[in-house]
Motif scaffolding. Structure first.
Motif, short mmCIF file in Angstrom:
data_model
loop_
_atom_site.label_atom_id
_atom_site.label_comp_id
_atom_site.label_asym_id
_atom_site.label_seq_id
_atom_site.Cartn_x
_atom_site.Cartn_y
_atom_site.Cartn_z
N THR A 98 -3.13 3.64 11.40
CA THR A 98 -3.08 3.73 9.95
C THR A 98 -1.71 4.18 9.45
O THR A 98 -1.46 4.15 8.25
CB THR A 98 -4.16 4.70 9.43
OG1 THR A 98 -3.99 5.98 10.07
CG2 THR A 98 -5.56 4.17 9.72
N GLN A 99 -0.84 4.58 10.35
CA GLN A 99 0.51 5.00 9.95
C GLN A 99 1.29 3.80 9.42
O GLN A 99 1.29 2.73 10.01
CB GLN A 99 1.23 5.61 11.15
CG GLN A 99 2.66 6.04 10.86
CD GLN A 99 3.25 6.81 12.02
OE1 GLN A 99 2.80 7.93 12.32
NE2 GLN A 99 4.23 6.25 12.71
N HIS A 100 1.96 4.00 8.29
CA HIS A 100 2.75 2.93 7.69
C HIS A 100 3.94 2.59 8.58
O HIS A 100 4.57 3.49 9.17
CB HIS A 100 3.22 3.36 6.30
CG HIS A 100 3.70 2.23 5.44
ND1 HIS A 100 4.95 1.68 5.56
CD2 HIS A 100 3.06 1.54 4.45
CE1 HIS A 100 5.10 0.69 4.68
NE2 HIS A 100 3.96 0.59 4.00
N GLN A 101 4.29 1.32 8.63
CA GLN A 101 5.39 0.89 9.48
C GLN A 101 6.70 1.55 9.08
O GLN A 101 7.56 1.82 9.93
CB GLN A 101 5.53 -0.64 9.42
CG GLN A 101 6.59 -1.21 10.36
CD GLN A 101 6.29 -0.92 11.83
OE1 GLN A 101 5.14 -1.03 12.26
NE2 GLN A 101 7.32 -0.55 12.59
N ASP A 102 6.87 1.87 7.80
CA ASP A 102 8.10 2.54 7.36
C ASP A 102 8.26 3.90 8.03
O ASP A 102 9.39 4.34 8.30
CB ASP A 102 8.10 2.71 5.85
CG ASP A 102 8.33 1.41 5.09
OD1 ASP A 102 8.63 0.39 5.75
OD2 ASP A 102 8.20 1.41 3.86
N VAL A 103 7.14 4.58 8.29
CA VAL A 103 7.21 5.88 8.96
C VAL A 103 7.62 5.70 10.41
O VAL A 103 8.47 6.45 10.93
CB VAL A 103 5.85 6.61 8.87
CG1 VAL A 103 5.91 7.94 9.61
CG2 VAL A 103 5.46 6.83 7.41
#
Length: 377
Positions: free
Chosen positions: A237-242
């Motif tokens: 669920t972590q955003h790719q930007d992170v």
């Protein structure tokens, strides 16, 4: 087709079994719920009764349920932030299909048996864990538990609950105390129930959201980055930007467009132990309440104030917009618990020690102060 495997989850008197022809699904459930909800393998052939989630990679069943739903009257709703086509029949069976995610759900026996057909292992595993958790939640709420918006740690069986709005310091407080030897019970919410003279506390398993700046301040940033560079992964669920920011070595907070919501690192429950040497706690008895606030220039200290529990500190159906009870699992119980259960818990919590604290940006000083305070509660 693979031989079916089964994993059972147990929290207090609530349990659910995950049965799948895809070992990735049961491995995920065992990893995700782990010691928090006593996840353990059981012989697949022994699964015959009780709450059950049956999940598998099954294009044929997925296609059948998609055709079934689209050929009859159905609603179009949002579930887990994606479109879901939902139909109910005269027997009480509920069928839902998410075309974008390639997932089909069928809920029978008043939510006691949910079948999930998926097209990819990871999405199937995520959906299965979500439904299994909702089934446990429903059983606990029917049994008189209520759900609080709080972080919690446990030391010698005594749980310290931390309350506050977004950015107040709930996660900071929990991780600082877990780094000083307390067991991490929850990052964001807990189940609570009055039992005899005790106020018992159970965890709500979930990925923990930790901002890049906080991760760096806690001294954990390099651990996470090194693990990622080495090929390990954080929660999907972590955003790719992170992920990109971590790999690039950027440490400043990362915000969604508009700047209202921070994009955070999403840590698997088991990574607290494997990566950060923090132990997870499976239960405790509430012993005190903390109400922190962050002031960058402050020296950590107790402060005066009248903060006490409010309605926003209790979870409710209105706060559960991401996973509404579309599959009939809760049997009409509010997403945060019944009115009498909430009143009982509120009364017990009001009688416990309340401490309002201010924390600064000196992480070591914060940790020393919180550890001393926790030792006295």
């Amino acid at each position: 087709m693979s031989t079916p495997t089964a994993t059972r989850l147990q929290a207090a008197d609530a349990s659910v079994t995950v049965l799948s022809n895809t070992p990735f699904v049961t491995d995920w459930a065992r990893r995700y719920f782990g010691p928090w909800w006593n996840a353990f393998d059981v012989p697949a052939g022994s699964v015959c009764a009780g709450p059950l989630v049956t999940a598998g990679i099954d294009d044929k069943t997925y296609a059948h349920l998609l055709a079934l739903v689209t050929s009859c009257p159905h609603d179009e709703v949002t579930y887990a932030r994606t479109r879901l086509l939902l139909a109910r029949d005269s027997t009480g069976t509920i069928t839902g299909v998410s075309p974008e995610e390639g997932l089909a759900y069928r809920s029978e026996q008043r939510g006691g048996h949910v079948t999930i057909a998926g097209r990819t292992p990871e999405r199937l595993a995520l959906a299965t864990a979500r439904i299994a958790r909702e089934m446990i939640r429903a059983a606990l709420l029917r049994d008189g538990w209520t759900l609080l918006h709080a972080s919690a740690v446990v030391r010698a069986g005594r749980a310290l609950l931390t309350f506050g709005s977004k950015g107040a310091g709930k996660t900071t407080t929990a991780l600082l105390l877990a780094g000083r030897g307390a067991g991490l019970l929850a990052n964001d919410r807990v189940f609570v129930k009055a039992v005899g003279d005790e106020l018992r506390v159970l965890p709500w398993p979930s990925a923990a959201a930790v901002g890049l700046g906080l991760l760096d301040a806690l001294g954990l940033y390099d651990v996470v980055r090194d693990r990622l560079v080495g090929g390990e992964q954080l929660h999907p669920t972590q955003h790719q930007d992170v992920t990109d920011a971590l790999l690039a070595g950027r440490r400043e907070p990362l915000w969604e467009p508009g700047g209202k919501r921070e994009r955070k690192v999403q840590v698997f429950p088991d990574q607290f132990g494997r990566w950060f040497a923090m132990e997870l706690a499976a239960s405790g008895c509430a012993a005190g309440l903390l109400f922190p606030r962050i002031d960058p220039a402050a020296v950590p200290a107790l402060v005066d104030g009248e903060r006490t529990l409010g309605e926003d500190d209790f979870m409710s159906g209105a706060t559960e917009d991401r996973y509404p009870d579309l599959f009939g699992l809760a049997h009409g119980v509010d997403g945060g618990g019944s009115g009498p259960a909430r009143a009982s818990v509120a009364g017990r919590l009001a009688a416990l020690p309340h401490h309002q604290v201010v924390l600064g940006h000196d992480i070591a000083a914060n940790a020393d102060f919180l550890a001393r305070l926790a030792s006295r509660i």
